[in-house]
Design a protein around this motif. Structure first.
Motif, PDB file in Angstrom:
ATOM      1  N   TRP A 487       0.841  -1.198   0.000  1.00  0.00           N
ATOM      2  CA  TRP A 487       0.000   0.000   0.000  1.00  0.00           C
ATOM      3  C   TRP A 487       0.875   1.247   0.000  1.00  0.00           C
ATOM      4  O   TRP A 487       1.995   1.226   0.524  1.00  0.00           O
ATOM      5  CB  TRP A 487      -0.896   0.034   1.247  1.00  0.00           C
ATOM      6  CG  TRP A 487      -1.699  -1.198   1.492  1.00  0.00           C
ATOM      7  CD1 TRP A 487      -1.366  -2.238   2.297  1.00  0.00           C
ATOM      8  CD2 TRP A 487      -2.977  -1.526   0.913  1.00  0.00           C
ATOM      9  NE1 TRP A 487      -2.345  -3.210   2.278  1.00  0.00           N
ATOM     10  CE2 TRP A 487      -3.360  -2.783   1.435  1.00  0.00           C
ATOM     11  CE3 TRP A 487      -3.827  -0.878   0.025  1.00  0.00           C
ATOM     12  CZ2 TRP A 487      -4.556  -3.413   1.091  1.00  0.00           C
ATOM     13  CZ3 TRP A 487      -5.037  -1.504  -0.316  1.00  0.00           C
ATOM     14  CH2 TRP A 487      -5.387  -2.747   0.209  1.00  0.00           C
ATOM     15  N   THR A 488       0.371   2.319  -0.578  1.00  0.00           N
ATOM     16  CA  THR A 488       1.023   3.606  -0.355  1.00  0.00           C
ATOM     17  C   THR A 488       0.659   4.063   1.058  1.00  0.00           C
ATOM     18  O   THR A 488      -0.302   3.546   1.663  1.00  0.00           O
ATOM     19  CB  THR A 488       0.541   4.663  -1.364  1.00  0.00           C
ATOM     20  OG1 THR A 488      -0.846   4.956  -1.113  1.00  0.00           O
ATOM     21  CG2 THR A 488       0.737   4.194  -2.793  1.00  0.00           C
ATOM     22  N   GLY A 489       1.384   5.042   1.571  1.00  0.00           N
ATOM     23  CA  GLY A 489       1.074   5.555   2.899  1.00  0.00           C
ATOM     24  C   GLY A 489      -0.352   6.071   2.988  1.00  0.00           C
ATOM     25  O   GLY A 489      -1.042   5.865   4.000  1.00  0.00           O
ATOM     26  N   THR A 490      -0.805   6.736   1.936  1.00  0.00           N
ATOM     27  CA  THR A 490      -2.167   7.268   1.912  1.00  0.00           C
ATOM     28  C   THR A 490      -3.186   6.137   2.014  1.00  0.00           C
ATOM     29  O   THR A 490      -4.151   6.209   2.792  1.00  0.00           O
ATOM     30  CB  THR A 490      -2.412   8.064   0.614  1.00  0.00           C
ATOM     31  OG1 THR A 490      -1.442   9.103   0.514  1.00  0.00           O
ATOM     32  CG2 THR A 490      -3.801   8.689   0.618  1.00  0.00           C
ATOM     33  N   GLN A 491      -2.980   5.076   1.233  1.00  0.00           N
ATOM     34  CA  GLN A 491      -3.885   3.930   1.289  1.00  0.00           C
ATOM     35  C   GLN A 491      -3.825   3.246   2.656  1.00  0.00           C
ATOM     36  O   GLN A 491      -4.860   2.829   3.196  1.00  0.00           O
ATOM     37  CB  GLN A 491      -3.520   2.932   0.195  1.00  0.00           C
ATOM     38  CG  GLN A 491      -3.790   3.407  -1.216  1.00  0.00           C
ATOM     39  CD  GLN A 491      -3.250   2.453  -2.265  1.00  0.00           C
ATOM     40  OE1 GLN A 491      -2.116   1.967  -2.140  1.00  0.00           O
ATOM     41  NE2 GLN A 491      -4.037   2.169  -3.279  1.00  0.00           N
ATOM     42  N   ALA A 492      -2.614   3.128   3.208  1.00  0.00           N
ATOM     43  CA  ALA A 492      -2.434   2.472   4.506  1.00  0.00           C
ATOM     44  C   ALA A 492      -3.194   3.210   5.602  1.00  0.00           C
ATOM     45  O   ALA A 492      -3.748   2.595   6.523  1.00  0.00           O
ATOM     46  CB  ALA A 492      -0.952   2.374   4.852  1.00  0.00           C
ATOM     47  N   LYS A 493      -3.230   4.525   5.522  1.00  0.00           N
ATOM     48  CA  LYS A 493      -3.999   5.314   6.497  1.00  0.00           C
ATOM     49  C   LYS A 493      -5.496   5.038   6.353  1.00  0.00           C
ATOM     50  O   LYS A 493      -6.220   4.900   7.344  1.00  0.00           O
ATOM     51  CB  LYS A 493      -3.719   6.805   6.318  1.00  0.00           C
ATOM     52  CG  LYS A 493      -4.471   7.704   7.306  1.00  0.00           C
ATOM     53  CD  LYS A 493      -4.120   9.156   7.093  1.00  0.00           C
ATOM     54  CE  LYS A 493      -4.871  10.049   8.107  1.00  0.00           C
ATOM     55  NZ  LYS A 493      -6.335  10.017   7.887  1.00  0.00           N
ATOM     56  N   GLU A 494      -5.958   4.932   5.122  1.00  0.00           N
ATOM     57  CA  GLU A 494      -7.385   4.705   4.868  1.00  0.00           C
ATOM     58  C   GLU A 494      -7.866   3.361   5.397  1.00  0.00           C
ATOM     59  O   GLU A 494      -9.031   3.225   5.808  1.00  0.00           O
ATOM     60  CB  GLU A 494      -7.667   4.806   3.369  1.00  0.00           C
ATOM     61  CG  GLU A 494      -7.478   6.213   2.805  1.00  0.00           C
ATOM     62  CD  GLU A 494      -7.497   6.258   1.280  1.00  0.00           C
ATOM     63  OE1 GLU A 494      -7.478   7.374   0.733  1.00  0.00           O
ATOM     64  OE2 GLU A 494      -7.530   5.167   0.652  1.00  0.00           O
ATOM     65  N   ILE A 495      -6.981   2.350   5.414  1.00  0.00           N
ATOM     66  CA  ILE A 495      -7.392   1.018   5.864  1.00  0.00           C
ATOM     67  C   ILE A 495      -6.957   0.725   7.296  1.00  0.00           C
ATOM     68  O   ILE A 495      -7.163  -0.390   7.797  1.00  0.00           O
ATOM     69  CB  ILE A 495      -6.851  -0.080   4.923  1.00  0.00           C
ATOM     70  CG1 ILE A 495      -5.320  -0.076   4.896  1.00  0.00           C
ATOM     71  CG2 ILE A 495      -7.432   0.091   3.524  1.00  0.00           C
ATOM     72  CD1 ILE A 495      -4.721  -1.197   4.070  1.00  0.00           C
ATOM     73  N   GLY A 496      -6.323   1.687   7.966  1.00  0.00           N
ATOM     74  CA  GLY A 496      -6.006   1.535   9.381  1.00  0.00           C
ATOM     75  C   GLY A 496      -4.632   0.995   9.713  1.00  0.00           C
ATOM     76  O   GLY A 496      -4.323   0.767  10.887  1.00  0.00           O
ATOM     77  N   LEU A 497      -3.777   0.794   8.698  1.00  0.00           N
ATOM     78  CA  LEU A 497      -2.420   0.323   8.996  1.00  0.00           C
ATOM     79  C   LEU A 497      -1.515   1.447   9.470  1.00  0.00           C
ATOM     80  O   LEU A 497      -0.452   1.203  10.048  1.00  0.00           O
ATOM     81  CB  LEU A 497      -1.810  -0.346   7.755  1.00  0.00           C
ATOM     82  CG  LEU A 497      -2.451  -1.661   7.310  1.00  0.00           C
ATOM     83  CD1 LEU A 497      -1.766  -2.189   6.052  1.00  0.00           C
ATOM     84  CD2 LEU A 497      -2.401  -2.711   8.425  1.00  0.00           C
ATOM     85  N   VAL A 498      -1.911   2.682   9.202  1.00  0.00           N
ATOM     86  CA  VAL A 498      -1.160   3.877   9.590  1.00  0.00           C
ATOM     87  C   VAL A 498      -2.126   4.843  10.267  1.00  0.00           C
ATOM     88  O   VAL A 498      -3.306   4.919   9.905  1.00  0.00           O
ATOM     89  CB  VAL A 498      -0.521   4.527   8.335  1.00  0.00           C
ATOM     90  CG1 VAL A 498      -0.075   5.955   8.606  1.00  0.00           C
ATOM     91  CG2 VAL A 498       0.658   3.688   7.849  1.00  0.00           C
ATOM     92  N   ASP A 499      -1.631   5.597  11.261  1.00  0.00           N
ATOM     93  CA  ASP A 499      -2.485   6.547  11.978  1.00  0.00           C
ATOM     94  C   ASP A 499      -2.574   7.906  11.288  1.00  0.00           C
ATOM     95  O   ASP A 499      -3.657   8.451  11.120  1.00  0.00           O
ATOM     96  CB  ASP A 499      -1.958   6.749  13.408  1.00  0.00           C
ATOM     97  CG  ASP A 499      -2.119   5.508  14.247  1.00  0.00           C
ATOM     98  OD1 ASP A 499      -3.270   5.109  14.498  1.00  0.00           O
ATOM     99  OD2 ASP A 499      -1.101   4.917  14.638  1.00  0.00           O
TER     100      ASP A 499
END
Length: 530
Positions: A487-499
């Motif tokens: 995932w890109t960082g933006t996508q990771a944030k959307e799915i909860g892997l990044v805050d």
């Protein structure tokens, strides 16, 4: 007598050579460690002109003594130089020399954020290049004005994305190599190119969605910096108008502002009464910055490189290494240090050993009992890089970080056909059926694949359990976000892997605020070798 004189001559010659070598080393030490003050004059411009590799962790003294560190600069020092120049009354503005600033996308975003903050001072930023591409133009786009020389020999080429991956099965079949690649995760593509002549359609389609997202995120950044419509830029790219643009075309399409040689740009910035425009290179400017180690601090732990057991390093041929033993020792030292209030782990790693990742994560969880632990992700924090991040108190990422890849892969090689071709016969003596399970001189059996899959399933479950626990994600969601997907960082944030999305420098400031003391310094680990 002749023999004695010959021996004496050799002895004296050795002493002379030794003295010369000793003097040379002293000279090198003086050249590299004497504090350099660039003698900044009033109305100077800070020139971003570092031509080399930006690295995360501190550079060792030895790198500079023996020359291997001459083309490296630490990211944090680069950012600090820009921040310091914001408050430096002698610095009137910044000039980005695009011909010397070819950095990674995430590093460019770090610098863009720092320059945005610099511009709040009211100081101006100018960019210039004679040859532009995706890398240096992204950084230059933040400037108030962008210039190119008025010649058709200069060019700017901006593209979307193109990834070419070699698939080796045809070659391996010819030379007699056979690979068995076992995946835990439908989208874990590592090793697929060893067993196939082309990419699976599922993996191809998935990569397109990820790279499309990164493409539009980059377009958004440039469009905001240049105050252009993103749909217009996308159309220019699709029509090929951004390929090998002359300066005239680049100006017509709004990618640059005007035509100047570098010397003409400097002349245009000269203050009345000055013979020349005063400039100071960012590499000289950052050398004179005072350290911030000492007193109450936050700790910054660098996990940069492939993850293995034992010790970290940055070998010339092996590349950057994140050693579990080194990281664990650092985290334990931090845990016992009362002057350290919080911890940031800066992750820039594609992964590596599952065991080493698990051992590091266990120490992170232990550290959390006494101190807050934050993750700041660099260019890539995938597979083991995400593993060691999964249970932190908070995870920050760049919008264009590549992260995720929650999965497991094993690659088994068999060179029996190759050895037969070259006339080598291997004889193996076993006591038990599975004693030579990792023997590369034969094909792996179905029974052995079952055993390996069982082990890999256990590792995969342990990995995903950490994600469920650390990220507070429901177990039934895991199949949709794991399975080896990146995932890109933006996508990771959307799915909860990044805050949150934040640069490295922004994370440091956020952590200071959460500690209630914005004057905190920092201590960096692992410490560079003296």
């Amino acid at each position: 007598m002749k023999s004695f004189l010959k021996s004496l001559g050799i002895f004296v010659f050795g002493i002379i050579v030794g003295v010369i070598a000793f003097v040379a080393i002293i000279v090198l030490l003086v050249m590299n460690f004497t504090r350099y003050t660039p003698g900044i004059k009033d109305n100077s411009y800070l020139v971003l002109d570092f031509y080399g590799k930006i690295v995360e962790k501190p550079i060792s003294d030895g790198d500079f003594i023996f020359g291997s560190g001459k083309n490296k600069v630490q990211l944090l020092k680069y950012l600090r130089a820009i921040k310091a120049s914001k408050f430096d009354d002698k610095i009137k503005g910044i000039i980005i020399n695009g011909d010397f600033t070819f950095y990674s996308t995430v590093n460019n975003l770090e610098l863009i954020s720092a320059i945005k903050d610099f511009k709040k001072s009211g100081k101006r930023v100018y960019a210039w290049f004679s040859s532009g591409d995706n890398s240096n133009y992204l950084l230059c786009s933040i400037a108030d004005k962008i210039y190119m020389p008025a010649t058709n020999s200069a060019d700017l080429t901006l593209t979307g994305y193109s990834i070419t991956s070699p698939y080796y099965k045809g070659l391996f079949d010819k030379i007699g190599l056979d690979f068995n690649v076992i995946h835990m995760g439908k989208f874990k593509g590592t090793g697929e190119n060893y067993t196939s002549n082309k990419m699976t359609q599922d993996l191809y389609n998935y990569y397109v969605t990820v790279f499309d997202r990164a493409y539009y995120d980059k377009l958004k950044i440039i469009s905001e910096n240049r105050k252009k419509e993103i749909k217009d830029m996308d159309n220019y790219y699709k029509l090929g108008k951004t390929i090998m643009m002359t300066p005239i075309v680049a100006k017509e399409l709004g990618f640059i502002d005007d035509f100047k040689t570098y010397e003409e740009l400097l002349d245009s910035l000269r203050v009345q009464g000055q013979k020349y425009t005063n400039v100071v290179s960012v590499t000289d400017y950052m050398r004179d910055l005072k350290g911030v180690d000492g007193g109450d601090r936050i700790a910054i732990v660098y996990a940069e490189g492939a993850i293995i057991n034992y010790y970290s390093g940055d070998g010339q041929f092996s590349g950057d290494i994140v050693g579990a033993k080194t990281v664990i020792d650092n985290l334990r030292e931090i845990r016992e240090d009362d002057s350290i209030k919080s911890v940031i782990i800066r992750v820039n790693s594609p992964g590596g050993s599952a065991l080493a990742s698990e051992l590091i994560l266990k120490e992170v969880i232990e550290l959390k009992k006494t101190k807050k632990v934050y993750i700041s992700m660099g260019d890539v924090a995938a597979s083991g890089g995400y593993y060691i991040s999964s249970c932190a108190d908070k995870i920050y990422s760049s919008p264009l970080t590549i992260t995720g890849s929650i999965g497991v892969v094993s690659i088994l090689m068999n060179y029996k056909n190759l050895s037969d071709k070259i006339g080598v016969n291997f004889v193996t003596i076993n006591k038990n059926k599975y004693d030579d399970i990792y023997n590369s001189t034969r094909k792996v059996t179905d029974d052995e694949v079952v055993l390996m899959k069982r082990s890999m399933e256990n590792i995969y479950k342990e990995f995903t359990d950490h994600v469920v626990e650390g990220r507070k994600i429901k177990p039934d969601v895991i199949p949709n976000i794991a399975e080896g997907r990146i995932w890109t960082g933006t996508q990771a944030k959307e799915i909860g892997l990044v805050d949150e999305l934040a640069t490295f420098a922004e994370v440091i400031e956020k952590v200071k605020k959460e500690c209630g003391d914005e004057s905190l310094g920092y201590a960096e680990f692992p410490r560079p070798v003296s």
